[in-house]
Scaffold this motif. Structure first.
Motif, PDB file in Angstrom:
ATOM      1  N   THR A   1       0.718  -0.822   0.177  1.00 59.91           N
ATOM      2  CA  THR A   1       0.140  -0.036  -0.105  1.00 59.91           C
ATOM      3  C   THR A   1       1.021   1.428  -0.249  1.00 59.91           C
ATOM      4  OG1 THR A   1      -0.255   0.008   2.108  1.00 59.91           O
ATOM      5  CG2 THR A   1      -2.365  -0.854   0.797  1.00 59.91           C
ATOM      6  N   PRO A   2       2.144   1.262  -1.081  1.00 62.83           N
ATOM      7  CA  PRO A   2       1.921   2.426  -1.364  1.00 62.83           C
ATOM      8  C   PRO A   2       1.693   3.372  -1.071  1.00 62.83           C
ATOM      9  CG  PRO A   2       2.164   1.640  -3.401  1.00 62.83           C
ATOM     10  CD  PRO A   2       1.680   0.730  -2.667  1.00 62.83           C
ATOM     11  N   GLY A   3       2.143   4.739  -1.015  1.00 60.24           N
ATOM     12  CA  GLY A   3       1.285   6.207  -0.651  1.00 60.24           C
ATOM     13  C   GLY A   3       2.214   6.848   0.688  1.00 60.24           C
ATOM     14  N   HIS A   4       2.382   6.659   1.554  1.00 59.34           N
ATOM     15  CA  HIS A   4       2.839   7.063   3.429  1.00 59.34           C
ATOM     16  C   HIS A   4       4.939   6.648   2.524  1.00 59.34           C
ATOM     17  CE1 HIS A   4       3.885   8.092   6.989  1.00 59.34           C
ATOM     18  NE2 HIS A   4       4.276   7.133   7.777  1.00 59.34           N
ATOM     19  N   THR A   5       4.720   5.375   2.737  1.00 56.00           N
ATOM     20  CA  THR A   5       5.937   5.639   2.059  1.00 56.00           C
ATOM     21  C   THR A   5       5.817   4.017   1.120  1.00 56.00           C
ATOM     22  OG1 THR A   5       6.807   3.547   3.777  1.00 56.00           O
ATOM     23  CG2 THR A   5       7.061   5.472   4.280  1.00 56.00           C
ATOM     24  N   GLY A   6       7.200   4.759  -0.132  1.00 60.20           N
ATOM     25  CA  GLY A   6       7.302   3.679  -1.029  1.00 60.20           C
ATOM     26  C   GLY A   6       6.837   1.885  -0.848  1.00 60.20           C
TER      27      GLY A   6
END
Length: 233
Positions: free
Chosen positions: A135-140
């Motif tokens: 679930t990338p987005g906060h970190t890769g």
């Protein structure tokens, strides 16, 4: 299933222990700052034997104690390849001003055994089944872990992807606001409403509660529901 958790360190990152029952093998999720003593206390209280550490992402408040915990118990750490570099250089997750933030260079090292997670992977550990959702987005390299049973007892360990009433920040290196929204739409929102969410900070919630009231999720529609593991309860 036994689930125990506590906030650790100045940033109150949640650390969790999951096991089939008291007196059994267990998995540790996100041992952050100042987590070691609290972990050992919980292991004694529930007579648990740790067999692995799962990391939702590589920010230091979630991984700070991973090396002493893993090496002290001779167990592996699991992390997505996208965040593995943060195990030894956590400042990379905070940008050019990180040295000042840490009061100087923060030097860590990887545990003796590190294994990399993949999207859709199923881990059979401690008598439980964990399904990995990248679930990338906060970190890769952020991931969520699903476990539990189809009929009641579904759990989502969401790390810093989803919180009660909020979502993870995306303004740090590796963050991406479009990616986190797509991760939420495709991987999180399709889950059943009764899925209990154990976030990286703050109180537990449910998918149904967040679908109905989380302002960051308004207007998103989930895709096809991912298959849920059937073992663990």
């Amino acid at each position: 299933m036994l689930v125990a958790g506590f906030p650790a360190g100045p940033l109150a990152a949640n650390c969790y222990l999951l096991a089939a029952d008291e007196g059994e093998a267990c998995v540790i999720v996100d041992p952050g700052q100042e987590a070691e003593e609290l972990l050992e206390r919980a292991l004694r209280q529930y007579r648990l034997t740790p067999v692995a550490v799962l990391l939702t992402h590589g920010h230091f408040d979630h991984i700070f104690s991973v090396t002493p915990v893993c090496d002290g118990h001779d167990i592996p750490a699991w992390i997505h390849a996208g965040d593995r570099a943060l195990l030894s250089d956590p400042a990379r997750g905070f940008g050019p001003d990180a040295a000042e933030f840490f009061g100087g260079r923060l030097e860590l090292r990887e545990p003796n055994e590190v294994r990399e997670l993949a999207d859709g992977q199923q881990l059979e550990i401690a008598g439980l089944t964990f399904t990995v959702d990248h679930t990338p987005g906060h970190t890769g390299g952020s991931v969520c872990f699903r476990t539990g049973a189809e009929e009641g007892g579904r759990l989502l360990l969401s790390g810093d992807t989803l919180f009660a009433g909020s979502i993870g920040r995306t303004d740090l290196p590796g963050g991406d606001s479009a990616q986190i929204m797509e991760s939420l739409r495709a991987k999180v929102l399709p889950l059943p409403d009764d899925t209990v969410v154990l976030p990286g900070h703050g109180s537990p919630t449910t998918i149904g509660r967040e679908r109905a009231g989380n302002p960051f999720l308004m207007g998103l529609s989930g895709g096809d529901a991912p298959a849920f593991p059937t073992r663990g309860l």
